[in-house]
Scaffold this active site. Sequence first.
Site, mmCIF file in Angstrom:
data_model
loop_
_atom_site.group_PDB
_atom_site.id
_atom_site.type_symbol
_atom_site.label_atom_id
_atom_site.label_comp_id
_atom_site.label_asym_id
_atom_site.label_seq_id
_atom_site.Cartn_x
_atom_site.Cartn_y
_atom_site.Cartn_z
ATOM 1 N N CYS A 116 0.825 -1.200 0.000
ATOM 2 C CA CYS A 116 0.000 0.000 0.000
ATOM 3 C C CYS A 116 0.867 1.260 0.000
ATOM 4 O O CYS A 116 1.582 1.520 -0.951
ATOM 5 C CB CYS A 116 -0.959 -0.040 1.192
ATOM 6 S SG CYS A 116 -2.296 1.154 1.130
ATOM 7 N N HIS A 117 0.847 2.052 1.076
ATOM 8 C CA HIS A 117 1.689 3.241 1.200
ATOM 9 C C HIS A 117 3.052 2.902 1.816
ATOM 10 O O HIS A 117 3.913 3.776 1.917
ATOM 11 C CB HIS A 117 0.997 4.303 2.056
ATOM 12 C CG HIS A 117 -0.148 4.986 1.384
ATOM 13 N ND1 HIS A 117 -1.376 4.392 1.219
ATOM 14 C CD2 HIS A 117 -0.252 6.211 0.827
ATOM 15 C CE1 HIS A 117 -2.185 5.221 0.601
ATOM 16 N NE2 HIS A 117 -1.537 6.343 0.345
#
Length: 188
Positions: A116-117
């Site tokens: 994800c991030h």
Amino acid sequence: MAEKKTLQGKKVAILATNGFEQSELTSPKQALQDAGAEVHIVSPEKGKIRGWENTDWGDEVQVDKTLSEAKAEDYHALVLPGGLFNPDALRQDEHAVRFVQSFFKPGYNKPVGAICHGPWLLAEAGVLEGRKVTSYPSIQTDLKNAGGDWVNEEVVCDNGLVTSRKPDDLPAFNRKVIEEIFEGRHAA
């Protein structure tokens, strides 16, 4: 029947702070433990850190080691969960950045998974040059600017560096991280 991959005797660090995406920490942790690995939550904070689940604060998890106590040489692999707050805070922490960089040292590289991030921290650590990676789409420009070759795929593996886009990708992410640790591949 497929061979079950056992990580007995392997230690894995999950680097996180408050605001980690709940499922992106708990799912890999459980999968690694189910495969036999010893998993430590490493954080700048002592005590407990709290996750983010969908649109609000989630559960707390116990920190096993602070960044000042943890040493990369004690671990066989590193996992970086996402969430918006977690990697943004960690990429501003010089100790967290150095901890990540230490998993990429020449001759000492170890498997690293980021979802994800989470790859934001890899960009800050300066370890993406020439690597094929994926992430949550909103940070693709940051990863490209850090030298990464960003693609929109469920899971991407580049010499022991495993990246995925979002919580829906967790089954594939977990399988690939376990495989890379089992095979002893390096994030070289």
